[in-house]
Design an enzyme around this catalytic site. Structure first.
Site, PDB file in Angstrom:
ATOM      1  CG  ASP A 197      -1.804   1.161   1.379  1.00  0.00           C
ATOM      2  OD1 ASP A 197      -2.679   1.275   0.505  1.00  0.00           O
ATOM      3  OD2 ASP A 197      -1.660   1.969   2.319  1.00  0.00           O
ATOM      4  CD  GLU A 209      -2.329   2.404  -3.469  1.00  0.00           C
ATOM      5  OE1 GLU A 209      -3.351   3.059  -3.688  1.00  0.00           O
ATOM      6  OE2 GLU A 209      -1.652   2.558  -2.434  1.00  0.00           O
TER       7      GLU A 209
HETATM    8  C1  NOJ Z   1      -4.550   3.230  -0.541  1.00  0.00           C
HETATM    9  C2  NOJ Z   1      -5.695   2.334  -0.220  1.00  0.00           C
HETATM   10  O1  NOJ Z   1      -6.115   1.679  -1.394  1.00  0.00           O
HETATM   11  C3  NOJ Z   1      -6.784   3.196   0.392  1.00  0.00           C
HETATM   12  O2  NOJ Z   1      -7.978   2.476   0.545  1.00  0.00           O
HETATM   13  C4  NOJ Z   1      -6.279   3.753   1.693  1.00  0.00           C
HETATM   14  O3  NOJ Z   1      -7.230   4.654   2.225  1.00  0.00           O
HETATM   15  C5  NOJ Z   1      -4.940   4.473   1.500  1.00  0.00           C
HETATM   16  N1  NOJ Z   1      -4.021   3.755   0.679  1.00  0.00           N
HETATM   17  C6  NOJ Z   1      -4.282   4.708   2.844  1.00  0.00           C
HETATM   18  O4  NOJ Z   1      -3.784   3.488   3.336  1.00  0.00           O
END
Ligand code: NOJ
Ligand code: CA
Length: 551
Positions: A204, A246
């Site tokens: 993430d 991500e």
């Molecule tokens: C990306 C995640 O996909 C999202 O759902 C989240 O709020 C943020 N990162 C913070 O972790």
């Protein structure tokens, strides 16, 4: 970890994103859980999924749906026990389904004991695990991501009289990656879950680990270096582990996360996703061609994860202002549909549940370079509920049947963590897995078929090169995927009207196209332009066979 001869399995795989909470409730408390998810593995297998991506399932106050972790080493009690998790993993592996999980490493919840300690006093041993400042002036060039809720990346801590740094919600303090103890602890977390058998992680928020003055605090060399270190560690200690980044960035920055085949195996193709919707709105193939040209090739052991929707808003951070205007005016006509710089709707409502468009989009995402990652419920064209706050409208219970609570839970309806969708156009009584399984012409059955055709062609579509073909018509996108002697011609009419296209296929004179779903042969390619007539929003996937190959 699932052992496999195919080291590059992730390049050929179909991924499926699941929030445990939303999938299936086994104990009538209104919340999905691991035992429930385990019961649904046969269904997941039946739609052709090779790898599940689990959203965060760790202990959390759930202020950001689990992306606010308060204990990395335990499971949220509502989702079950660690034994339930182990059983789930074992059962998934028994069905040859891999599992990767979210690894949230940039930040923790403000309820995490590390942060509770850190804010006790300025000389607490955990103080330096977070990023503190006397003023809000540091790191001024870093943008704010959750612009609808946060005014600054700094929040005041009353008790110790300093500000702490956070890239997301103010209840999610960023960890300080300059501190070697933090880096070691995160490695421990990684080891803990990999030794239980996970096949990898969706990492993430990777661009934001380090901060440096005078930069935008994204994609810093220190951040890349740390991920290279993680990659070396998993390669040594847990070979075969897959890391998916991500990194919602422009193409040049997003590509850097592949490193020199020594960083991430995969990264989401964020640049592509909005451009698919723009191409559709403008009936113009150029945005897709243009972005694919900027995102390929990738190193041979790496690949993109390509997707249409996920659990977040459809993000429009990395598009031009003009592109964002098109997206908002076409796909977010009501203010409630917007969130931050994005659109919080599911796939089917975005395109007015138009079956032609839904097939076209799936045809595209499974034919463009990269491994498709589908979002739970999109295989039945589930609807959303924009009146639930934040991004919760796209996270409602999976619709299994026309029974109580859409067959998701036997709890009283008011106990559900979120209401099921009852909007007349998306009502669970007709839009559910059971009903669609019985109806041969349903979208779910079409999806199963499309996935199976994709899998039959997993080498050419999963690993092949892409070459765009001139169609003489901007509304039509055509490309050829090639892997050794395997060739697939893919052609898409992005327009709301019927159209035609002429392809110069002289290079393949004597070859025969065969429509990939039906195996119906088309006329042999000759010296003249090859002519396609296409209904609105339609596509063809065609396998090409060389002369003398049975024809
Ligand atoms: C990306 C995640 O996909 C999202 O759902 C989240 O709020 C943020 N990162 C913070 O972790
Ligand atoms: Ca439950």
């Amino acid at each position: 970890m699932l052992e496999d001869e195919n080291r590059l399995w992730y390049r050929d795989a179909i991924f499926y994103e699941i929030p445990v909470r939303s999938y299936y409730d086994s104990n009538r408390d209104g919340i999905g859980d691991f035992l429930g998810l385990t019961q649904k593995l046969d269904y997941i297998k039946s739609i052709g999924i090779d790898c599940i991506w689990l959203l965060p399932f760790y202990k959390s106050p759930l202020k950001d749906d689990g992306y606010d972790i308060s204990d990395f080493y335990s499971i949220l009690p509502e989702y079950g026990t660690i034994e339930d998790f182990d059983l789930f993993l074992e059962e998934a592996h028994r069905r040859k389904i891999r599992v990767i999980a979210d690894l949230v490493l940039n930040h923790v919840s403000d309820q995490h004991p590390w942060f509770i300690e850190a804010r006790k006093s300025r000389n607490n041993p955990k103080r330096d695990w977070f990023v503190w400042s006397d003023t809000m002036d540091r790191y001024k060039d870093a943008r704010i991501i959750f612009i609808d809720t946060e005014r600054s990346n700094w929040t005041w801590d009353q008790n110790t009289g300093q500000y702490y740094w956070h890239r997301f919600y103010s209840h999610q303090p960023d960890l300080n990656y300059d501190n070697p103890e933090v880096r070691e602890e995160i490695k421990k977390v990684i080891r803990f879950w990999l030794s239980r058998g996970l096949d990898g992680f969706r990492c993430d928020a990777v661009p934001y680990l380090f901060e440096r003055e005078g930069t935008n605090c994204e994609n810093l060399p220190e951040t890349h270096a740390f991920f290279k270190e993680i990659r070396r560690m998993v390669d040594d200690e847990f070979p075969g582990t897959v890391l998916l980044a991500e990194a919602n960035q422009w193409p040049t920055e997003a590509k850097k996360y592949f490193g020199n085949e020594d960083e991430f195996h995969m990264a989401f193709n964020f640049p592509l996703m909005p451009r698919i919707f723009i191409a559709l709105a403008k009936e113009d193939s150029y945005p897709i061609q243009n972005i694919i040209k900027q995102t390929v090739p990738v190193p041979p052991t790496c690949d993109w994860g390509v997707f249409l929707r996920n659990h977040d808003e459809l993000t429009l951070e990395m598009v031009t202002d003009e592109e964002r205007d098109i997206m908002f005016s076409e796909y977010a006509k009501l203010p409630k549909m917007r969130l931050n710089l994005g659109i919080r709707r599911r796939l089917s409502p975005l395109v007015d549940a138009d079956r032609y468009i839904l097939e076209l989009l799936h045809g595209l995402i499974m034919a463009l370079p990269g491994s498709p990652i589908f979002y739970y419920g999109d295989e039945i064209n589930m609807g959303d509920n924009i009146f639930l706050g934040d991004r919760n409208g796209v996270r409602t219970p999976m619709q299994w049947s026309f029974d109580r609570n859409a067959g998701f839970s036997a709890a009283d309806p008011e106990m559900l963590y979120a209401p099921v969708i009852t909007n007349a156009n998306y009502h669970y009584e007709f839009l559910n897995v059971e009903a669609q399984s019985r109806l041969p012409s349903s979208f779910l059955n079409w999806f199963r078929k499309a996935v199976s055709v994709r899998k039959k062609n997993s080498l050419v579509l999963g690993r092949g090169d892409i070459e765009f073909l001139e169609t003489g018509n901007r509304k039509v996108l055509a490309f050829l995927r090639s892997y050794d002697s395997e060739k697939m011609l893919c052609i898409f009419n992005l327009s709301r009207d019927p159209t035609n296209a002429q392809l110069d296929l002289r290079k393949y004179a004597g070859w025969t196209p065969e429509e990939s779903f039906s195996r119906v042969p088309f006329p042999k390619i000759g010296e003249l332009p090859y002519f396609f007539t296409m209904p609105r929003h339609s596509f063809f996937w065609m396998n090409l066979s060389p002369p003398g190959d049975g024809n």
